[in-house]
Design a protein around this motif. Structure first.
Motif, mmCIF file in Angstrom:
data_model
loop_
_atom_site.group_PDB
_atom_site.id
_atom_site.type_symbol
_atom_site.label_atom_id
_atom_site.label_comp_id
_atom_site.label_asym_id
_atom_site.label_seq_id
_atom_site.Cartn_x
_atom_site.Cartn_y
_atom_site.Cartn_z
ATOM 1 N N LYS A 137 -4.314 -1.736 3.875
ATOM 2 C CA LYS A 137 -4.673 -3.143 4.057
ATOM 3 C C LYS A 137 -4.772 -3.759 2.672
ATOM 4 N N ILE A 138 -4.460 -5.042 2.584
ATOM 5 C CA ILE A 138 -4.547 -5.753 1.311
ATOM 6 C C ILE A 138 -5.888 -6.477 1.274
ATOM 7 N N SER A 139 -6.754 -6.093 0.324
ATOM 8 C CA SER A 139 -8.088 -6.691 0.232
ATOM 9 C C SER A 139 -8.075 -7.998 -0.541
ATOM 10 N N GLU A 161 -5.186 -5.570 -4.554
ATOM 11 C CA GLU A 161 -6.192 -4.532 -4.329
ATOM 12 C C GLU A 161 -6.026 -4.076 -2.886
ATOM 13 N N ILE A 162 -5.949 -2.772 -2.692
ATOM 14 C CA ILE A 162 -5.690 -2.267 -1.348
ATOM 15 C C ILE A 162 -6.818 -1.369 -0.867
ATOM 16 N N LYS A 163 -6.896 -1.273 0.450
ATOM 17 C CA LYS A 163 -7.741 -0.259 1.094
ATOM 18 C C LYS A 163 -6.772 0.747 1.693
ATOM 19 N N LEU A 164 -6.725 1.929 1.106
ATOM 20 C CA LEU A 164 -5.809 2.970 1.550
ATOM 21 C C LEU A 164 -6.277 3.528 2.897
ATOM 22 N N ILE A 165 -5.392 3.482 3.882
ATOM 23 C CA ILE A 165 -5.710 4.034 5.201
ATOM 24 C C ILE A 165 -5.162 5.444 5.303
ATOM 25 N N LYS A 166 -3.903 5.642 4.881
ATOM 26 C CA LYS A 166 -3.303 6.963 4.937
ATOM 27 C C LYS A 166 -2.190 7.064 3.908
ATOM 28 N N MET A 167 -2.091 8.231 3.271
ATOM 29 C CA MET A 167 -0.999 8.497 2.340
ATOM 30 C C MET A 167 -0.062 9.496 3.012
ATOM 31 N N PHE A 178 -1.226 11.116 -6.839
ATOM 32 C CA PHE A 178 -2.465 10.361 -6.662
ATOM 33 C C PHE A 178 -3.266 10.925 -5.500
ATOM 34 N N LYS A 179 -4.572 10.877 -5.647
ATOM 35 C CA LYS A 179 -5.440 11.199 -4.509
ATOM 36 C C LYS A 179 -5.853 9.900 -3.800
ATOM 37 N N ASP A 180 -5.985 8.854 -4.606
ATOM 38 C CA ASP A 180 -6.377 7.557 -4.052
ATOM 39 C C ASP A 180 -5.660 6.471 -4.857
ATOM 40 N N ILE A 181 -5.326 5.391 -4.184
ATOM 41 C CA ILE A 181 -4.671 4.261 -4.843
ATOM 42 C C ILE A 181 -5.527 3.031 -4.588
ATOM 43 N N GLN A 182 -5.901 2.347 -5.654
ATOM 44 C CA GLN A 182 -6.735 1.161 -5.519
ATOM 45 C C GLN A 182 -5.914 -0.128 -5.624
ATOM 46 N N TYR A 183 -4.833 -0.094 -6.434
ATOM 47 C CA TYR A 183 -4.023 -1.292 -6.658
ATOM 48 C C TYR A 183 -2.546 -0.969 -6.536
#
Length: 178
Positions: A5-7, A28-34, A41-46
């Motif tokens: 989702k795009i925050s 800025e994103i809310k990662l739901i699934k990779m 990456f373990k997590d992506i914020q942007y």
């Protein structure tokens, strides 16, 4: 390859160089699934995209409600970069087959090459190729074949299109048997 989702969005300089006047949009994103990219990456914020559509910038809705499938590249500075040539779709616009294939089937085609057929004649040149004909038949890249089929590698090393479907019902009878 992620579902997100795009925050929010913010216009930022493309680089630290004061002489570089190019701008980027930082979503800025809310990662739901990779689905792919765990090794980087373990997590992506942007995610970043060019500000101008003429430079292949992508416009996304930043309302925190709409979900997207985003594909992109990781730049040398570690930023995740998306542009118009990447596959970017609202999650709700994907077919059931595409959603299922993201979890299972597409990875079975990593050793395959998809060759796009833009005009006849066209053919595959190696056994590990699948011929993508959506443009030829429907005049769009993401047509019936892209929405419902996956190019997968078979046990003999060849690749072919596979259409997943619901399992047969219990009362299924194979009419090809005598």
């Amino acid at each position: 390859v992620i579902r997100a989702k795009i925050s929010s969005e913010k216009v930022v300089p493309a680089s630290d160089d004061p002489l570089d006047t190019h701008k980027m949009i930082r979503y800025e994103i809310k990662l739901i699934k990779m689905f792919k990219g765990f090794e980087k990456f373990k997590d992506i914020q942007y995610v970043y995209t060019p500000f101008d559509s003429s430079l292949c910038g992508v416009k996304l809705e930043a309302n925190n409600k709409k979900q997207y499938l985003l594909t992109g590249q990781i730049l040398s500075d570690g930023k995740v970069f998306i542009h118009l040539c990447n596959y970017i779709e609202p999650w709700d616009d994907l077919s059931l087959s595409q959603k299922k294939s993201l979890n299972q089937r597409y990875q079975m085609g990593c050793g395959c090459k998809i060759t796009t057929c833009y005009m006849v004649p066209c053919s595959i040149t190696a056994p590990n190729e699948c011929l993508w004909t959506d443009w030829l038949i429907e005049r769009k890249l993401y047509g019936h074949q892209a929405k419902h089929y996956a190019c997968i590698k078979r046990s003999d090393g060849t690749c072919s299109w596979y259409r997943g479907g619901p399992p047969p019902e219990k009362e299924f009878i194979d009419i090809s048997e005598p």
